[in-house]
Enzyme design. Sequence first.
Site, PDB file in Angstrom:
ATOM      1  N   LYS A   1     -43.482 -72.275  23.069  1.00  0.00           N
ATOM      2  CA  LYS A   1     -44.581 -71.841  22.204  1.00  0.00           C
ATOM      3  C   LYS A   1     -45.753 -71.341  23.050  1.00  0.00           C
ATOM      4  O   LYS A   1     -46.302 -70.280  22.805  1.00  0.00           O
ATOM      5  CB  LYS A   1     -45.004 -73.010  21.306  1.00  0.00           C
TER       6      LYS A   1
ATOM      7  N   GLU B   1     -42.033 -77.492  32.946  1.00  0.00           N
ATOM      8  CA  GLU B   1     -40.583 -77.630  33.068  1.00  0.00           C
ATOM      9  C   GLU B   1     -39.886 -76.315  32.697  1.00  0.00           C
ATOM     10  O   GLU B   1     -38.971 -75.849  33.389  1.00  0.00           O
ATOM     11  CB  GLU B   1     -40.083 -78.739  32.133  1.00  0.00           C
TER      12      GLU B   1
ATOM     13  N   GLY C   1     -44.691 -77.693  17.496  1.00  0.00           N
ATOM     14  CA  GLY C   1     -43.468 -77.653  18.309  1.00  0.00           C
ATOM     15  C   GLY C   1     -42.317 -78.420  17.685  1.00  0.00           C
ATOM     16  O   GLY C   1     -41.200 -77.913  17.545  1.00  0.00           O
ATOM     17  N   ARG C   2     -42.574 -79.654  17.265  1.00  0.00           N
ATOM     18  CA  ARG C   2     -41.484 -80.492  16.741  1.00  0.00           C
ATOM     19  C   ARG C   2     -41.070 -80.108  15.318  1.00  0.00           C
ATOM     20  O   ARG C   2     -40.141 -80.688  14.762  1.00  0.00           O
ATOM     21  CB  ARG C   2     -41.878 -81.971  16.824  1.00  0.00           C
TER      22      ARG C   2
ATOM     23  N   GLU D   1     -43.959 -88.551  18.265  1.00  0.00           N
ATOM     24  CA  GLU D   1     -45.021 -87.636  18.682  1.00  0.00           C
ATOM     25  C   GLU D   1     -45.992 -87.410  17.509  1.00  0.00           C
ATOM     26  O   GLU D   1     -47.171 -87.153  17.712  1.00  0.00           O
ATOM     27  CB  GLU D   1     -44.432 -86.298  19.160  1.00  0.00           C
TER      28      GLU D   1
ATOM     29  N   HIS E   1     -20.269-101.507  19.211  1.00  0.00           N
ATOM     30  CA  HIS E   1     -19.684-102.148  20.390  1.00  0.00           C
ATOM     31  C   HIS E   1     -20.662-102.159  21.553  1.00  0.00           C
ATOM     32  O   HIS E   1     -20.268-102.329  22.705  1.00  0.00           O
ATOM     33  CB  HIS E   1     -18.380-101.442  20.766  1.00  0.00           C
TER      34      HIS E   1
ATOM     35  N   LYS F   1     -49.427 -84.326  31.539  1.00  0.00           N
ATOM     36  CA  LYS F   1     -49.329 -82.955  32.045  1.00  0.00           C
ATOM     37  C   LYS F   1     -50.446 -82.702  33.052  1.00  0.00           C
ATOM     38  O   LYS F   1     -50.234 -82.106  34.107  1.00  0.00           O
ATOM     39  CB  LYS F   1     -49.446 -81.957  30.902  1.00  0.00           C
TER      40      LYS F   1
HETATM   41  O1  F6P Z   1     -44.976 -82.224  25.621  1.00  0.00           O
HETATM   42  C1  F6P Z   1     -44.616 -82.237  24.309  1.00  0.00           C
HETATM   43  C2  F6P Z   1     -44.776 -80.898  23.760  1.00  0.00           C
HETATM   44  O2  F6P Z   1     -46.124 -80.642  23.737  1.00  0.00           O
HETATM   45  C3  F6P Z   1     -44.156 -80.741  22.385  1.00  0.00           C
HETATM   46  O3  F6P Z   1     -45.043 -80.969  21.362  1.00  0.00           O
HETATM   47  C4  F6P Z   1     -43.630 -79.357  22.423  1.00  0.00           C
HETATM   48  O4  F6P Z   1     -42.615 -79.230  21.496  1.00  0.00           O
HETATM   49  C5  F6P Z   1     -43.148 -79.238  23.842  1.00  0.00           C
HETATM   50  O5  F6P Z   1     -44.123 -79.932  24.578  1.00  0.00           O
HETATM   51  C6  F6P Z   1     -42.889 -77.864  24.399  1.00  0.00           C
HETATM   52  O6  F6P Z   1     -43.984 -77.010  24.356  1.00  0.00           O
HETATM   53  P1  F6P Z   1     -43.800 -75.444  24.519  1.00  0.00           P
HETATM   54  O7  F6P Z   1     -42.945 -74.970  23.412  1.00  0.00           O
HETATM   55  O8  F6P Z   1     -45.179 -74.870  24.458  1.00  0.00           O
HETATM   56  O9  F6P Z   1     -43.157 -75.180  25.846  1.00  0.00           O
END
Ligand code: F6P
Length: 549
Positions: A206, A212, A268-269, A354, A385, A494
């Site tokens: 987004k 990452e 995002g979620r 979250e 199990h 972060k």
């Molecule tokens: O770190 C969690 C988060 O902020 C989520 O809310 C989000 O879905 C994810 O990081 C990824 O963010 P982006 O889509 O901006 O890379």
Amino acid sequence: MNSLRKSNSWTKLEQLADETGDDRIADYFKADPDRFEKMSLRLGELFLDYSKNKISPQVMDALLELAEQSPLQRRREQMFAGDAINVTEERPVLHIALRNLGNQPIVVNGRDVMPDVQASLEKLRAFTEQVRSGQWLGYTGKRIRNVVNIGIGGSDLGPSMVCRALLDYQHPDLSVHFISNVDGRHLKKVLKGLDPETTLFIVSTKTFSTQETLLNANSAKRWFLEQTQSTTADMGQHFVAVSTNIKAATEFGIREDSIFQFWDWVGGRYSLWSSIGLPIALSIGFDAFIELLDGAHTMDQHFLNAPLEANMPVLLALIGIWNINFLGAETQAIIPYDQALHQLPAFLQQLDMESNGKSVDIDGNPVSHATGPIVWGQTGSNGQHAFFQLLHQGTRFVPIDFIASLKADEDTKEHHFALLTNMLAQANAFMNGDTQDKQYASCTGNRPSNVLLLDELSPRNLGALIALYEHKVFVQGAIWNINSFDQWGVQLGKRLANDISRDIDGKSNEYDPSTQGLMDIVNRHLAGDKADSGATAKAGLVAEESGDQ
Ligand code: F6P
């Protein structure tokens, strides 16, 4: 101090928790033979049995009164109307617009967002059809066989969970893979064996600023260029992006017409319904993607219009509130008896934790009650199990949601029979327990569960199931009066990752002795290869400060 605990309905529920403390769920069925009919609900192809909860009729009435007196109904109207209910980020929360397939106008800042939603769906359709039909070719003229989604959190979990759940619907000649972890082994494992000439990467972020994802995307780009000995111009057929940050995506090297947009009013979620769902549409086809949206839309309409006492998300939320706030549950187990749903617990973990992992209410006051539970789980019957022992005989109180689909594969009906009967046996055992002469062999029972049955695991039913949990989380957040749509806690880590990356070679002494000691060990260990990989790592961290998600 947040005033919820002082409200009449809350006080009444506290009293009821005291009065019903020794009740047995099984006795509720003896007192009312119609309890199953009364405490179950069907919506389309979803059936919810919530009768095996430690909830007397008086408790149910009091919970409904709590919902009635809470900001829930007002906030629900505000969400559907496009008001900025995410107050800390001053944004509307409009994942419901993404599946508003009737196209009723939803106005944000004086502008109907639906034409934009339609246009982005159209772009998704056109691209999906080109790739799936083999019209979209790699730079050497070969058709795309593998799609690699690079994203994390909401830009990974939703699409990944849905693609895995709907594997039966997958295009026979197109495999979809997911890279999320910054651990380079994840990337290497996925790329190993892929042919760059037939691989399409989706850089899904987004903000286009997530460390990452940027590291993984840059490494994938390097891999592609090295493997093919081609130029960045050739990348065009192999890299697309899904983002709200067009500038950063084009700077990365993605053609502007290959950027699939969405908007800051999609959290995002909650984003799998937007262009973030591109890997889903590529895997199962655009029509099936629309069915997924339509299933969610049906749940949206039900959530908006059904009376509270017959409203599936409201009921699930109230049961959760009773278990968490009045019976002391700290966790919520999600146990799908369906291997295809194996990623559902991880997806719901992000969705719930979250969203409702908050301790300050919407007015900035500390809350005086527990909020979102720790969500965890894995598939049955595997869990039986592994950790079910603790659930049956341990000292913890763990409410469970069992989820299963009724339709079996023709060739494995016997397996499906065993799967479903195991689930029924577990729900029964948790409620009824078992008394044996030997204390150690007895199970106390009286442990609550919900059972959710899908007629089949279809795109439509999965859409409805996901939306059910989205709205459950919303209802709980509204009753607790917290903002379920920001995630400021994530920002701290972060920011510190940035700081530590900058300071690891010892130029700062601002850290506590433990962190500093560990930084020294890591720094010494990395010293050998730091010259090149350290520089890349830092490059990936630069634009990370914004709170935007
Ligand atoms: O770190 C969690 C988060 O902020 C989520 O809310 C989000 O879905 C994810 O990081 C990824 O963010 P982006 O889509 O901006 O890379």
